[in-house]
Design an enzyme around this catalytic site. Structure first.
Site, PDB file in Angstrom:
ATOM      1  N   SER A  64      33.411  30.201  42.978  1.00  0.00           N
ATOM      2  CA  SER A  64      33.454  30.332  41.394  1.00  0.00           C
ATOM      3  C   SER A  64      32.453  32.193  40.632  1.00  0.00           C
ATOM      4  CB  SER A  64      33.201  29.748  40.412  1.00  0.00           C
ATOM      5  OG  SER A  64      32.836  28.320  40.682  1.00  0.00           O
ATOM      6  N   GLN A  65      32.770  32.171  39.870  1.00  0.00           N
ATOM      7  CA  GLN A  65      32.584  32.796  39.245  1.00  0.00           C
ATOM      8  C   GLN A  65      30.734  33.082  39.154  1.00  0.00           C
ATOM      9  OE1 GLN A  65      33.866  34.880  35.546  1.00  0.00           O
ATOM     10  NE2 GLN A  65      32.790  35.763  34.533  1.00  0.00           N
TER      11      GLN A  65
END
Ligand code: SAH
Length: 215
Positions: A64-65
């Site tokens: 994930s970011q």
């Protein structure tokens, strides 16, 4: 694996960028600053580790970011010593952020290859994380109940088993929705097991799938 001054500098810059958005508290920011995200990417992609972007980690999945990791962690209201269940181990990065905050972390992954790769990686890290191969829709009944539950894949519905495995006064964070975008929800169970739901904007996650995967 090496954590050089250059990596530390890039991480400080990433934390400064996330801090500017004004939504993340200092303890979560400190965890992002302390956990070397480049350890969780294949070594040829090191230059991508400290951009605020999601990145492919193999088997069609993504890490994930960093901002998304930070906001999910923030919404959990973590305290040291909590038992936390994560669904969707992926690279293991989010699990280590939770462990860095002092949690005892249990994390479940459905893809065999990713599970094996990440379990081996986490053995080399100084964190208290137990990795399980399994279907996150079922949770981990043997280790329940949990103070906090975090789902890091897009779920079309809130899995009933996970609500059951949450302690009274527990918090569950889930990106909900089967389409392209999900609503980030925080679900709180009070001391009488009543459920309250709050919404925190739109995000994009890979889908939460049923059953185990070999791909
Ligand atoms: N938390 C991860 C990112 C997760 S991406 C990190 O820090 O890198 C979502 C992950 O959820 C993928 O690895 C995917 O294989 C896994 N996943 C999807 N459906 C699942 C399920 N039913 N149970 C467990 N894991 C699942």
């Amino acid at each position: 694996m090496l954590d050089t001054f250059r990596h530390k500098g890039l991480r400080k810059q990433l934390v400064a960028d996330i801090r500017k958005k004004g939504l993340i508290g200092e303890s979560v920011l400190a965890a992002v600053e302390n956990v070397p995200r480049h350890f969780f990417l294949d070594s040829s992609f090191l230059e991508f580790a400290y951009q605020d972007k999601p990145f492919p980690i193999g088997s069609g999945q993504t890490i994930s970011q960093p901002f998304t990791v930070a906001i999910q962690t923030e919404l959990l209201n973590i305290e040291r010593g909590m038992r936390v269940l994560e669904i969707g181990t992926g690279s293991g990065y989010q699990a280590c952020i939770l462990a860095e905050l002092g949690c005892k972390v249990f994390t479940v992954e459905r893809q065999r290859k990713l599970f094996a790769k990440t379990r081996d990686l986490l053995l080399q890290m100084p964190y208290q994380v137990q990795v399980f191969l399994g279907d996150g829709y079922k949770g981990l009944p043997t280790y329940a109940p949990f103070d906090r539950i975090l789902i890091t894949a897009a779920a079309p519905e809130v899995p009933k088993a996970l609500i059951e495995q949450l302690k009274p006064n527990g918090v569950l964070v889930i990106p909900l929705g089967g389409g392209d975008e999900q609503d980030m929800l925080r679900i709180t169970k009070d001391s009488d097991n009543q459920i309250k739901t709050e919404k925190f904007g739109a995000f994009r996650f890979v889908p939460m799938l049923q059953n185990l995967g070999n791909d």
